[in-house]
Design an enzyme around this catalytic site. Sequence first.
Site, PDB file in Angstrom:
ATOM      1  N   GLU A   1      -5.816   6.854  -0.676  1.00 18.40           N
ATOM      2  CA  GLU A   1      -5.676   5.615   0.066  1.00 18.40           C
ATOM      3  C   GLU A   1      -6.333   4.333  -0.645  1.00 18.40           C
ATOM      4  O   GLU A   1      -5.872   3.344  -0.553  1.00 18.40           O
ATOM      5  CB  GLU A   1      -6.406   6.147   1.375  1.00 18.40           C
ATOM      6  CG  GLU A   1      -5.720   7.057   2.178  1.00 18.40           C
ATOM      7  CD  GLU A   1      -4.265   6.601   2.527  1.00 18.40           C
ATOM      8  OE1 GLU A   1      -3.951   5.406   3.068  1.00 18.40           O
ATOM      9  OE2 GLU A   1      -3.118   7.276   2.597  1.00 18.40           O
TER      10      GLU A   1
ATOM     11  N   HIS B   1       0.868  -1.289   0.005  1.00 19.48           N
ATOM     12  CA  HIS B   1      -0.145   0.067  -0.079  1.00 19.48           C
ATOM     13  C   HIS B   1       0.955   1.300   0.144  1.00 19.48           C
ATOM     14  O   HIS B   1       0.571   2.110  -0.926  1.00 19.48           O
ATOM     15  CB  HIS B   1      -0.730  -0.155   1.083  1.00 19.48           C
ATOM     16  CG  HIS B   1      -1.540   1.280   1.544  1.00 19.48           C
ATOM     17  ND1 HIS B   1      -2.792   1.753   0.893  1.00 19.48           N
ATOM     18  CD2 HIS B   1      -1.107   2.512   2.085  1.00 19.48           C
ATOM     19  CE1 HIS B   1      -3.232   2.914   1.491  1.00 19.48           C
ATOM     20  NE2 HIS B   1      -2.302   3.320   2.213  1.00 19.48           N
ATOM     21  N   GLU B   2       1.834   1.277   1.043  1.00 18.66           N
ATOM     22  CA  GLU B   2       2.752   2.675   0.915  1.00 18.66           C
ATOM     23  C   GLU B   2       3.668   2.564  -0.225  1.00 18.66           C
ATOM     24  O   GLU B   2       3.653   3.663  -0.953  1.00 18.66           O
ATOM     25  CB  GLU B   2       3.794   2.521   2.188  1.00 18.66           C
ATOM     26  CG  GLU B   2       3.028   2.299   3.506  1.00 18.66           C
ATOM     27  CD  GLU B   2       2.058   3.607   3.883  1.00 18.66           C
ATOM     28  OE1 GLU B   2       2.431   4.735   3.050  1.00 18.66           O
ATOM     29  OE2 GLU B   2       0.814   3.561   4.550  1.00 18.66           O
TER      30      GLU B   2
ATOM     31  N   HIS C   1       1.602   4.319  -2.851  1.00 18.05           N
ATOM     32  CA  HIS C   1       1.522   6.055  -3.034  1.00 18.05           C
ATOM     33  C   HIS C   1       2.707   6.356  -3.828  1.00 18.05           C
ATOM     34  O   HIS C   1       2.393   7.389  -4.489  1.00 18.05           O
ATOM     35  CB  HIS C   1       1.732   6.325  -1.516  1.00 18.05           C
ATOM     36  CG  HIS C   1       0.600   6.182  -0.652  1.00 18.05           C
ATOM     37  ND1 HIS C   1      -0.531   6.970  -1.157  1.00 18.05           N
ATOM     38  CD2 HIS C   1       0.163   5.766   0.470  1.00 18.05           C
ATOM     39  CE1 HIS C   1      -1.647   6.629  -0.032  1.00 18.05           C
ATOM     40  NE2 HIS C   1      -1.111   6.016   0.787  1.00 18.05           N
TER      41      HIS C   1
END
Length: 266
Positions: free
Chosen positions: A191, A128-129, A132
Amino acid sequence: MLSKIKHLTLGIFAFIILSACSTSPTGRSQILLFSDNQLSQMSEQTFNAMKSEIKISNKSIENNYVICIAKHITQQLPDSVFSGNWEVVVFDDPQANAFAMPGGKIGVYTGLLEVASNQHQVAAVIGHEVGHVIAQHGNERMSRSALISAGAQATSAALDAYNVENKATIMQAFGIGAQYLGILPFSREHESESDLIGLELMARAGFDPRESVQLWINMSAANEGKAPPEWASTHPSSETRIRQLNANMSSALSIYDEVSNKPTCK
């Protein structure tokens, strides 16, 4: 005269927006005003400051575990995202969080290892990070903030020029509107986008994407009663994230099933 200034200002804004227009990995339109080099330099400075201010874990088991997971995730990335070796640091801090920065930086807090109970759940967070970074969300947030700041300055100048009464009230309303109608929904969109990018990324790396749902069940339990309502938050609720992940689980499982050499990070 004021009309000419107004039209010139709008023209400059339109030129900036059109010249900085890009598209995210999910097909969403973006405005990116900063260069990759600028972001990498800022990331380097920020990461070095964090390493000097926050205690770094000296436990080899924790470090090797996180580095192993991060390595499998970052191996799935094209050189266009980052072509060097990613620097992975485990911070000895109780918050259940992690982050990734442009220029190949990943930080994981030891508190995350208390909530993410296996390698797959840690991979969901790191994926997920890194999502970004892939989607250039940092650039997009900075660009949007710069435009909002410029808009606020232009609004303030116009109110002064016309001697408008209640300027403070109008500017306060501008700030509240920017926060709740622009910045917060925009962050939640980031997100959700990173959740989907990370879901595919962890599956390609050989981590079980179904564990991403369990991760958010764990997160919800850990944050019970502490999270603000979704409309007032920069993040979607755990329920929203679980629903979106499940809606995209079939394609992620198809990718995961094709991976023959699955990781065993312990």
